[in-house]
Design an enzyme around this catalytic site. Structure first.
Site, PDB file in Angstrom:
ATOM      1  N   ARG A  85       0.798  -1.231   0.000  1.00  0.00           N
ATOM      2  CA  ARG A  85       0.000   0.000   0.000  1.00  0.00           C
ATOM      3  C   ARG A  85       0.826   1.273   0.000  1.00  0.00           C
ATOM      4  O   ARG A  85       0.581   2.189  -0.783  1.00  0.00           O
ATOM      5  CB  ARG A  85      -0.891   0.071   1.253  1.00  0.00           C
ATOM      6  CG  ARG A  85      -2.243  -0.510   1.090  1.00  0.00           C
ATOM      7  CD  ARG A  85      -2.688  -1.065   2.415  1.00  0.00           C
ATOM      8  NE  ARG A  85      -1.800  -2.157   2.760  1.00  0.00           N
ATOM      9  CZ  ARG A  85      -1.969  -3.406   2.324  1.00  0.00           C
ATOM     10  NH1 ARG A  85      -3.003  -3.710   1.624  1.00  0.00           N
ATOM     11  NH2 ARG A  85      -1.096  -4.349   2.622  1.00  0.00           N
ATOM     12  N   THR A  86       1.769   1.358   0.913  1.00  0.00           N
ATOM     13  CA  THR A  86       2.499   2.618   1.053  1.00  0.00           C
ATOM     14  C   THR A  86       3.269   2.903  -0.231  1.00  0.00           C
ATOM     15  O   THR A  86       3.256   4.021  -0.749  1.00  0.00           O
ATOM     16  CB  THR A  86       3.436   2.568   2.275  1.00  0.00           C
ATOM     17  OG1 THR A  86       2.655   2.160   3.398  1.00  0.00           O
ATOM     18  CG2 THR A  86       4.062   3.916   2.558  1.00  0.00           C
ATOM     19  N   LYS A 114      28.126  -3.945  -2.939  1.00  0.00           N
ATOM     20  CA  LYS A 114      29.546  -3.832  -3.316  1.00  0.00           C
ATOM     21  C   LYS A 114      30.328  -3.105  -2.226  1.00  0.00           C
ATOM     22  O   LYS A 114      31.480  -2.746  -2.413  1.00  0.00           O
ATOM     23  CB  LYS A 114      29.684  -3.031  -4.617  1.00  0.00           C
ATOM     24  CG  LYS A 114      28.991  -3.638  -5.806  1.00  0.00           C
ATOM     25  CD  LYS A 114      29.333  -2.783  -7.036  1.00  0.00           C
ATOM     26  CE  LYS A 114      28.420  -3.045  -8.203  1.00  0.00           C
ATOM     27  NZ  LYS A 114      28.543  -1.992  -9.208  1.00  0.00           N
ATOM     28  N   ARG A 135      11.356   3.719   2.968  1.00  0.00           N
ATOM     29  CA  ARG A 135      10.906   2.825   4.038  1.00  0.00           C
ATOM     30  C   ARG A 135      12.066   1.916   4.389  1.00  0.00           C
ATOM     31  O   ARG A 135      12.750   1.394   3.508  1.00  0.00           O
ATOM     32  CB  ARG A 135       9.720   1.983   3.576  1.00  0.00           C
ATOM     33  CG  ARG A 135       9.505   0.801   4.459  1.00  0.00           C
ATOM     34  CD  ARG A 135       8.253   0.047   4.143  1.00  0.00           C
ATOM     35  NE  ARG A 135       7.083   0.791   4.573  1.00  0.00           N
ATOM     36  CZ  ARG A 135       5.879   0.228   4.730  1.00  0.00           C
ATOM     37  NH1 ARG A 135       5.709  -1.046   4.486  1.00  0.00           N
ATOM     38  NH2 ARG A 135       4.847   0.952   5.112  1.00  0.00           N
ATOM     39  N   HIS A 168       5.562   5.966  11.479  1.00  0.00           N
ATOM     40  CA  HIS A 168       4.970   5.879  10.137  1.00  0.00           C
ATOM     41  C   HIS A 168       4.079   7.119   9.986  1.00  0.00           C
ATOM     42  O   HIS A 168       2.851   7.024   9.983  1.00  0.00           O
ATOM     43  CB  HIS A 168       4.177   4.583  10.007  1.00  0.00           C
ATOM     44  CG  HIS A 168       3.863   4.159   8.610  1.00  0.00           C
ATOM     45  ND1 HIS A 168       3.951   5.031   7.530  1.00  0.00           N
ATOM     46  CD2 HIS A 168       3.457   2.962   8.100  1.00  0.00           C
ATOM     47  CE1 HIS A 168       3.608   4.372   6.437  1.00  0.00           C
ATOM     48  NE2 HIS A 168       3.311   3.122   6.756  1.00  0.00           N
TER      49      HIS A 168
HETATM   50  C1  NCD Z   1       1.767  -1.045   8.133  1.00  0.00           C
HETATM   51  C2  NCD Z   1       3.264  -0.862   8.233  1.00  0.00           C
HETATM   52  O1  NCD Z   1       4.007  -1.150   7.310  1.00  0.00           O
HETATM   53  O2  NCD Z   1       3.674  -0.420   9.304  1.00  0.00           O
HETATM   54  N1  NCD Z   1       1.262  -1.107   6.857  1.00  0.00           N
HETATM   55  C3  NCD Z   1       1.116   0.036   6.105  1.00  0.00           C
HETATM   56  O3  NCD Z   1       2.042   0.782   5.876  1.00  0.00           O
HETATM   57  N2  NCD Z   1      -0.098   0.312   5.635  1.00  0.00           N
HETATM   58  C4  NCD Z   1       1.198  -2.011   9.079  1.00  0.00           C
HETATM   59  C5  NCD Z   1       1.759  -3.385   9.188  1.00  0.00           C
HETATM   60  O4  NCD Z   1       2.695  -3.773   8.490  1.00  0.00           O
HETATM   61  O5  NCD Z   1       1.216  -4.129  10.015  1.00  0.00           O
END
Ligand code: NCD
Length: 354
Positions: A85-86, A114, A135, A168
């Site tokens: 999703r993100t 490397k 991320r 997040h």
């Molecule tokens: C979450 C995350 O990655 O922290 N998902 C998200 O970004 N929508 C929640 C999760 O992984 O449980």
């Protein structure tokens, strides 16, 4: 590993509040690393901008115009921790705004294998693009990347799309936007005064931590953290809510609170962070929302989940009008459009669109 940048260890240790200025430019948000950078006014401005973008995007002409607003900008999506999703919502937000993007989703395909340092990798991105969205499973990596780039001759903004068990902020933003939208009509508008129940792994769930932090910007709330004791919300969030005057309680039961809940935020066990198999020692089935639980909910309650879902919400609930998780995903794309436009300085242009 030699590094051109000194001072990170000193910077890292400073209290967070004193560091936030580093991530601003002309008193405006530049990097978004922590939820606490989002003020209530800031969030409300983004909600309005997201509504404007949605309205413009309703026609082909509007969507074509949106695609011209950032056609001179490029973004790097650096997602070294799994994401559906993100990643997709940021990618699609970039596409809506006409931003061209590149991506790395696996460290093994970058020159880090490397022996390149993470610092050089991040700095390399800034040679090509105007924005980094990242991320990582590593807490502090987004912060370090932003800190490092802010010392270079070509500082570009960094948006944290999830940093380990810690933060997040953009998920918190979309969650708040979803709550605000769900209560925009009716006789109890807005976020203030609502009862918000968090359920699941609240200790390691970064979405819960960031959203709970932002709830500190609202008043008259009643927040309930329902989790097995070893996975209860950490002290830092509790202290923040206390100092913000938000009333909250901790429990290991959630079903009995359902009749008074306005927002139910279900989460999964974050077992990828287990060190000694701690999740296997807890029975999580008690923290599942079942179809029969719908009967306990208020008519206008909002059932949320950041996803991915395992069995925390029975799929039989998906058609209920109070199930908000699919809207939550779509809201994420629009609010991320708003955030990117804001950070790249194009919010006024979009707001001025007839
Ligand atoms: C979450 C995350 O990655 O922290 N998902 C998200 O970004 N929508 C929640 C999760 O992984 O449980």
């Amino acid at each position: 590993m030699p590094t051109q940048f000194t001072g990170w260890d000193e910077f890292r240790k400073q209290p967070l509040e004193s560091k936030l200025k580093t991530f601003e430019k002309n008193s405006q948000l530049f990097d978004l690393i922590f939820a606490r950078q989002l003020t209530r006014t800031g969030c409300e401005a983004l909600f309005l901008l997201a509504e404007k973008i949605r309205a413009i995007a309703k026609t082909k002409d509007g969507l074509d115009w949106l695609g011209s607003t950032h056609s001179d900008r490029r973004a790097m999506l650096f997602f070294t921790q799994p994401s559906t999703r993100t990643f997709l919502s940021f990618l699609n937000a970039c596409q809506i705004l006409g931003i061209q993007s590149s991506e790395i989703r696996d460290r093994n395909t970058s020159s880090e294998v490397k022996g390149e340092s993470p610092e050089d990798t991040i700095r390399t991105f800034s040679s090509y693009v105007d924005l980094i969205i990242m991320r990582s499973s590593e807490e502090g990596y987004a912060e370090k990347s932003a800190w490092l780039l802010n010392q270079t001759k070509r500082p570009i903004p960094v948006i944290n799309g999830g940093s380990g068990k810690d933060e997040h902020p953009t998920q918190a933003l979309l969650d708040l936007y979803t709550i605000q939208r769900a209560f925009r009509k009716g006789n109890r508008p807005g976020i203030d005064g609502k009862t918000v129940v968090f359920v699941g792994d609240l200790k390691r769930g970064r979405t819960v931590r960031s959203l709970a932090w932002l709830l500190g910007n609202y008043s008259g709330l009643n927040v309930v953290f329902a989790a097995p004791e070893p996975f209860q919300i950490r002290a830092d969030i509790q202290e923040h809510l206390k100092s913000s005057g938000v009333s909250f309680s901790l429990t290991d039961e959630f079903k009995e609170i359902l009749p008074s809940a306005d927002v139910i935020y279900m989460t999964r066990i974050q077992d990828e962070y287990d060190v000694t198999g701690e999740s296997t020692r807890v029975d999580f089935s008690k923290y599942h929302f079942e179809e029969r639980d719908l009967a306990l909910l208020k008519q206008d309650a909002v059932l949320m989940h950041p996803f991915p879902r395992r069995r925390e919400i029975d799929v039989a609930c998906d058609q209920d009008p109070r199930a908000a998780y699919w809207k939550q995903e779509r809201n994420g794309m629009w609010i991320r459009c708003a955030l990117i436009a804001q950070i790249l300085g194009r919010a006024p242009l979009i707001l001025a669109h007839e």
